[in-house]
Enzyme design. Structure first.
Site, PDB file in Angstrom:
ATOM      1  N   ASP A 171       3.024  -4.484   8.074  1.00  0.00           N
ATOM      2  CA  ASP A 171       1.805  -3.696   7.924  1.00  0.00           C
ATOM      3  C   ASP A 171       0.633  -4.676   8.046  1.00  0.00           C
ATOM      4  O   ASP A 171       0.332  -5.425   7.116  1.00  0.00           O
ATOM      5  CB  ASP A 171       1.827  -3.000   6.547  1.00  0.00           C
ATOM      6  CG  ASP A 171       0.491  -2.362   6.189  1.00  0.00           C
ATOM      7  OD1 ASP A 171      -0.482  -2.518   6.950  1.00  0.00           O
ATOM      8  OD2 ASP A 171       0.423  -1.709   5.134  1.00  0.00           O
ATOM      9  N   CYS A 186      -4.936   2.581  -3.610  1.00  0.00           N
ATOM     10  CA  CYS A 186      -3.715   3.125  -2.973  1.00  0.00           C
ATOM     11  C   CYS A 186      -2.571   2.121  -3.079  1.00  0.00           C
ATOM     12  O   CYS A 186      -1.772   1.963  -2.129  1.00  0.00           O
ATOM     13  CB  CYS A 186      -3.952   3.503  -1.512  1.00  0.00           C
ATOM     14  SG  CYS A 186      -5.254   4.699  -1.280  1.00  0.00           S
ATOM     15  N   LYS A 194     -10.614  -0.630  10.528  1.00  0.00           N
ATOM     16  CA  LYS A 194     -10.767  -1.835   9.703  1.00  0.00           C
ATOM     17  C   LYS A 194     -11.117  -3.041  10.579  1.00  0.00           C
ATOM     18  O   LYS A 194     -11.296  -4.150  10.100  1.00  0.00           O
ATOM     19  CB  LYS A 194      -9.469  -2.119   8.940  1.00  0.00           C
ATOM     20  CG  LYS A 194      -9.114  -1.006   7.943  1.00  0.00           C
ATOM     21  CD  LYS A 194      -7.982  -1.426   7.056  1.00  0.00           C
ATOM     22  CE  LYS A 194      -7.293  -0.268   6.376  1.00  0.00           C
ATOM     23  NZ  LYS A 194      -8.080   0.410   5.357  1.00  0.00           N
ATOM     24  N   GLN A 253      -4.609  -5.158   6.980  1.00  0.00           N
ATOM     25  CA  GLN A 253      -5.618  -6.039   6.373  1.00  0.00           C
ATOM     26  C   GLN A 253      -5.560  -7.459   6.936  1.00  0.00           C
ATOM     27  O   GLN A 253      -6.294  -8.335   6.468  1.00  0.00           O
ATOM     28  CB  GLN A 253      -5.429  -6.097   4.843  1.00  0.00           C
ATOM     29  CG  GLN A 253      -5.589  -4.765   4.139  1.00  0.00           C
ATOM     30  CD  GLN A 253      -7.019  -4.213   4.194  1.00  0.00           C
ATOM     31  OE1 GLN A 253      -7.962  -4.883   4.612  1.00  0.00           O
ATOM     32  NE2 GLN A 253      -7.176  -2.977   3.773  1.00  0.00           N
ATOM     33  N   HIS A 272       0.864  -1.187   0.000  1.00  0.00           N
ATOM     34  CA  HIS A 272       0.000   0.000   0.000  1.00  0.00           C
ATOM     35  C   HIS A 272       0.901   1.239   0.000  1.00  0.00           C
ATOM     36  O   HIS A 272       2.020   1.189   0.512  1.00  0.00           O
ATOM     37  CB  HIS A 272      -0.840  -0.049   1.284  1.00  0.00           C
ATOM     38  CG  HIS A 272      -1.880   1.005   1.405  1.00  0.00           C
ATOM     39  ND1 HIS A 272      -1.611   2.282   1.841  1.00  0.00           N
ATOM     40  CD2 HIS A 272      -3.219   0.981   1.176  1.00  0.00           C
ATOM     41  CE1 HIS A 272      -2.727   2.996   1.874  1.00  0.00           C
ATOM     42  NE2 HIS A 272      -3.725   2.225   1.470  1.00  0.00           N
TER      43      HIS A 272
HETATM   44  N1  C6P Z   1      -6.334   0.604   2.860  1.00  0.00           N
HETATM   45  C1  C6P Z   1      -8.165   0.235   1.328  1.00  0.00           C
HETATM   46  O1  C6P Z   1      -9.240   0.524   0.814  1.00  0.00           O
HETATM   47  P1  C6P Z   1      -5.061   3.764   7.251  1.00  0.00           P
HETATM   48  O2  C6P Z   1      -5.685   4.557   6.161  1.00  0.00           O
HETATM   49  O3  C6P Z   1      -3.905   4.474   7.892  1.00  0.00           O
HETATM   50  O4  C6P Z   1      -6.026   3.214   8.247  1.00  0.00           O
HETATM   51  O5  C6P Z   1      -4.469   2.436   6.550  1.00  0.00           O
HETATM   52  C2  C6P Z   1      -3.591   2.543   5.473  1.00  0.00           C
HETATM   53  C3  C6P Z   1      -3.344   1.185   4.912  1.00  0.00           C
HETATM   54  C4  C6P Z   1      -2.098   0.617   5.075  1.00  0.00           C
HETATM   55  N2  C6P Z   1      -1.832  -0.632   4.648  1.00  0.00           N
HETATM   56  C5  C6P Z   1      -2.770  -1.377   4.059  1.00  0.00           C
HETATM   57  C6  C6P Z   1      -2.426  -2.779   3.628  1.00  0.00           C
HETATM   58  C7  C6P Z   1      -4.044  -0.849   3.847  1.00  0.00           C
HETATM   59  O6  C6P Z   1      -4.977  -1.596   3.251  1.00  0.00           O
HETATM   60  C8  C6P Z   1      -4.337   0.470   4.267  1.00  0.00           C
HETATM   61  C9  C6P Z   1      -5.670   1.092   3.989  1.00  0.00           C
HETATM   62  C10 C6P Z   1      -7.674   0.999   2.533  1.00  0.00           C
HETATM   63  O7  C6P Z   1      -7.468  -0.693   0.901  1.00  0.00           O
HETATM   64  C11 C6P Z   1      -7.837   2.469   2.342  1.00  0.00           C
HETATM   65  S1  C6P Z   1      -6.724   3.120   1.143  1.00  0.00           S
END
Ligand code: C6P
Length: 426
Positions: A220, A384, A246, A223, A143
Site C-alpha cells: 500500500d 482510519c 495524495k 503515503q 490503514h
Molecule cells: N489515508 C489519511 O488521512 P484512498 O482513500 O483510497 O485514496 O486511500 C486510502 C488509504 C490507504 N492506505 C493508506 C496508508 C492511506 O493513508 C489511505 C488514505 C487518508 O490518512 C484518508 S483516510
C-alpha cells in the site's frame, strides 16, 4: 497535453531559501492557488497532506482544458476528439509507468484510488488463491483499506488474517514478521509508509523475506509515492497501490500496479464495457491488460490531471522533494517534541510526511479545533487506522502531515498554535 510549458523551471527553482537544500519553496508555493487564501482571517497553514494534497495550477488547467477542448469517451469512437482523449489517457498511463518504473504500461490499472486497488486484488487474486485454513498477513499499522478487504475475503473463505506486531517506536518487528510467514500464508499486504505514524517500512526486506517462501506482496503505497522515489521493479513488489489525490493530482483516480503475469492469471474484477473482447449470451471473453480490469467509462479527466501532476513532480524532482521534506520533518519533530506536555506517537528511525502527537490532558479534537481558529489545518482522530491507536492505548492523535510546499515558518506557526492550546487548557 501542453502542461510542460507551464511547469516550474527547476533550474530557476534551485535557489536556496531554507535548510540549504537548494529548494525554492516560495516559488513552488506560487504554483498552488489555494495556498494564497486566508482561513478565518489568518493565512492558511495546510498540514493535512496525508488526507489529501493541494493541486498545482498545471493540474487544474489540464483538467479544465480536457473538459473545454478534448472531452469525449475513449476507445469508443473513430472521431477526432475520441482519438485525442484516448491518446491523452494512454499518455497519462505511460507517465505513471515511468514514475514508478513499471516494466510495462499494461501493468498500470486505473482505479478510483488505493482503496479500490486493494479491494480489486482481494476480490480477484484473493478469491482465486486464498482458501479455507490459509492466511493473509498484514501489519499492526495498516490503514483500514488494507485490513477490511482482507477481513471480508477471510470471512468468505474461512481463512485467517494474521497481524505482524510493531514496537513502541512504531516500527515493524521484522523477526516476528518473518516467523509469521508460513506455508499457510498466501499473501502479504503491507503499507510502505504508515499514515498514522509516518513509519517507513523496510519494504525491500519485507518483500525478500516473503519471496523466499514464494509469497506475493501487495504494498500500500498511498503515503509513500508523494514523498520518495519508488521503483516497483527494484523493490520486486507484486502489487503496488497509489492514490492520485495524495500526489497533487485529482481525487477519484489512482493506480493498481501488478506484475503482468499475476494480472494475466487473475479473473476480472467488474464486468461491463471495455473489459471484454467478445460477448455472447453463452460466453464472454476478456480484453487484454490493462483493460480487463477497467470496466466502464473511466475518469479520463482524472487520469489526464494525474498525468499532469506526475509531470509536475518530475520537473521538481522527487529526490529534491524527499531531501527538503526530510529537513522539514526533522525540524518539526525537534520543535514539537520539545514542547512540554506534547508526546509524539511514532518515533521510528525512518519516517516520512507525518508527525502524530497527543497533548497531555487535551483531546486531539480540541487541538484540531483551536488550531483551525489560527488557520492551521491538521487531522485529528484515528486516521482510519483504529488498531494502531489501540496498540498505543489512545483513542486518537493530532496529525500534522507535510508536503514539499510547507515551510519552516508553518512548522513554527503550528508550534505556536500548540502553545495556545496548552494555555487554553492550562
Ligand atoms: N489515508 C489519511 O488521512 P484512498 O482513500 O483510497 O485514496 O486511500 C486510502 C488509504 C490507504 N492506505 C493508506 C496508508 C492511506 O493513508 C489511505 C488514505 C487518508 O490518512 C484518508 S483516510
Amino acid at each position: 497535453m501542453t502542461t510542460a510549458a507551464k511547469l516550474p523551471s527547476t533550474e530557476s527553482s534551485v535557489r536556496s531559501r531554507s535548510f540549504d537544500t537548494g529548494f525554492d519553496v516560495e516559488r513552488i508555493r506560487g504554483d498552488f492557488p489555494i495556498l494564497a487564501r486566508d482561513i478565518r482571517g489568518k493565512k492558511l497553514v495546510y498540514l493535512d497532506n496525508a488526507a489529501t494534497s493541494q493541486k498545482p495550477r498545471v493540474v487544474l488547467d489540464a483538467v479544465s482544458r480536457y473538459y473545454e477542448q478534448e472531452n469525449a469517451n475513449i476507445h469508443r469512437g473513430v472521431h477526432f476528439l475520441s482519438e485525442l482523449a484516448t491518446s491523452e489517457h494512454d499518455r497519462a498511463r505511460q507517465s505513471v509507468k515511468s514514475f514508478i518504473n513499471a516494466a510495462d504500461a499494461r501493468e498500470i490499472i486505473f482505479v478510483r484510488g488505493t482503496t479500490e486497488a486493494i479491494n480489486l486484488v482481494a476480490q480477484t487474486y484473493g478469491r482465486a488463491n486464498v482458501g479455507a485454513g490459509d492466511e493473509v498477513l498484514v501489519t499492526a499499522m495498516e490503514h483500514h483499506s488494507n485490513i477490511v478487504p482482507w477481513q471480508l475475503l477471510c470471512e468468505e473463505k474461512g481463512a485467517k488474517l494474521r497481524v505482524a506486531p510493531i514496537n513502541d517506536a512504531g516500527e515493524l518487528i521484522l523477526d516476528d514478521f518473518a516467523k509469521l510467514l508460513t506455508s499457510r500464508t498466501k499473501l502479504v499486504a503491507v503499507a510502505h509508509v504508515s499514515n498514522a505514524l509516518g513509519t517507513v517500512n523496510p519494504i525491500s526486506e519485507i518483500i525478500q523475506l516473503a519471496h523466499q517462501k514464494n509469497i506475493p506482496v501487495l504494498v500500500d503505497g498511498a503515503q509513500a509515492v508523494p514523498h520518495m522515489k519508488v521503483d516497483v521493479q527494484a523493490l520486486d513488489a507484486d502489487f503496488y497501490t497509489l492514490s492520485s489525490h495524495k500526489m497533487f493530482g485529482p481525487m477519484g483516480i489512482g493506480v493498481l500496479y501488478g506484475k503482468a503475469q499475476l494480472l494475466e492469471a487473475m479473473p476480472p474484477y467488474q464486468g461491463g464495457g471495455d473489459m471484454i473482447s467478445s460477448v455472447t449470451f453463452e460466453k464472454t471473453t476478456y480484453n487484454k491488460l490493462p483493460f480487463k480490469f477497467e470496466a466502464g467509462t473511466p475518469d479520463v479527466a482524472g487520469a489526464i490531471g494525474f498525468g499532469a501532476a506526475i509531470e509536475y513532480l518530475n520537473a521538481i524532482g522527487i529526490e529534491n522533494i524527499a531531501k527538503y521534506e526530510h529537513e522539514l520533518l526533522t525540524y518539526g519533530t525537534e520543535k514539537l517534541g520539545s514542547i512540554e506536555g506534547v508526546r509524539l506517537i511514532g518515533t521510528a528511525k525512518e519516517r516520512a510526511g507525518v508527525i502524530s502527537f497527543v497533548i497531555e490532558g487535551v483531546h486531539p479534537h480540541d487541538v484540531g479545533t483551536i488550531l483551525d481558529q489560527e488557520g492551521i489545518a491538521i487531522r485529528t482522530g484515528h486516521h482510519c487506522a483504529q488498531p494502531i491507536m489501540d496498540r498505543f492505548g489512545i483513542p486518537a492523535t493530532a496529525r500534522a502531515s507535510f508536503a514539499f510546499y510547507n515551510t519552516k515558518e508553518e512548522v513554527d506557526a503550528l508550534a505556536n498554535g500548540i502553545q495556545k492550546v496548552r494555555e487554553v487548557f492550562a
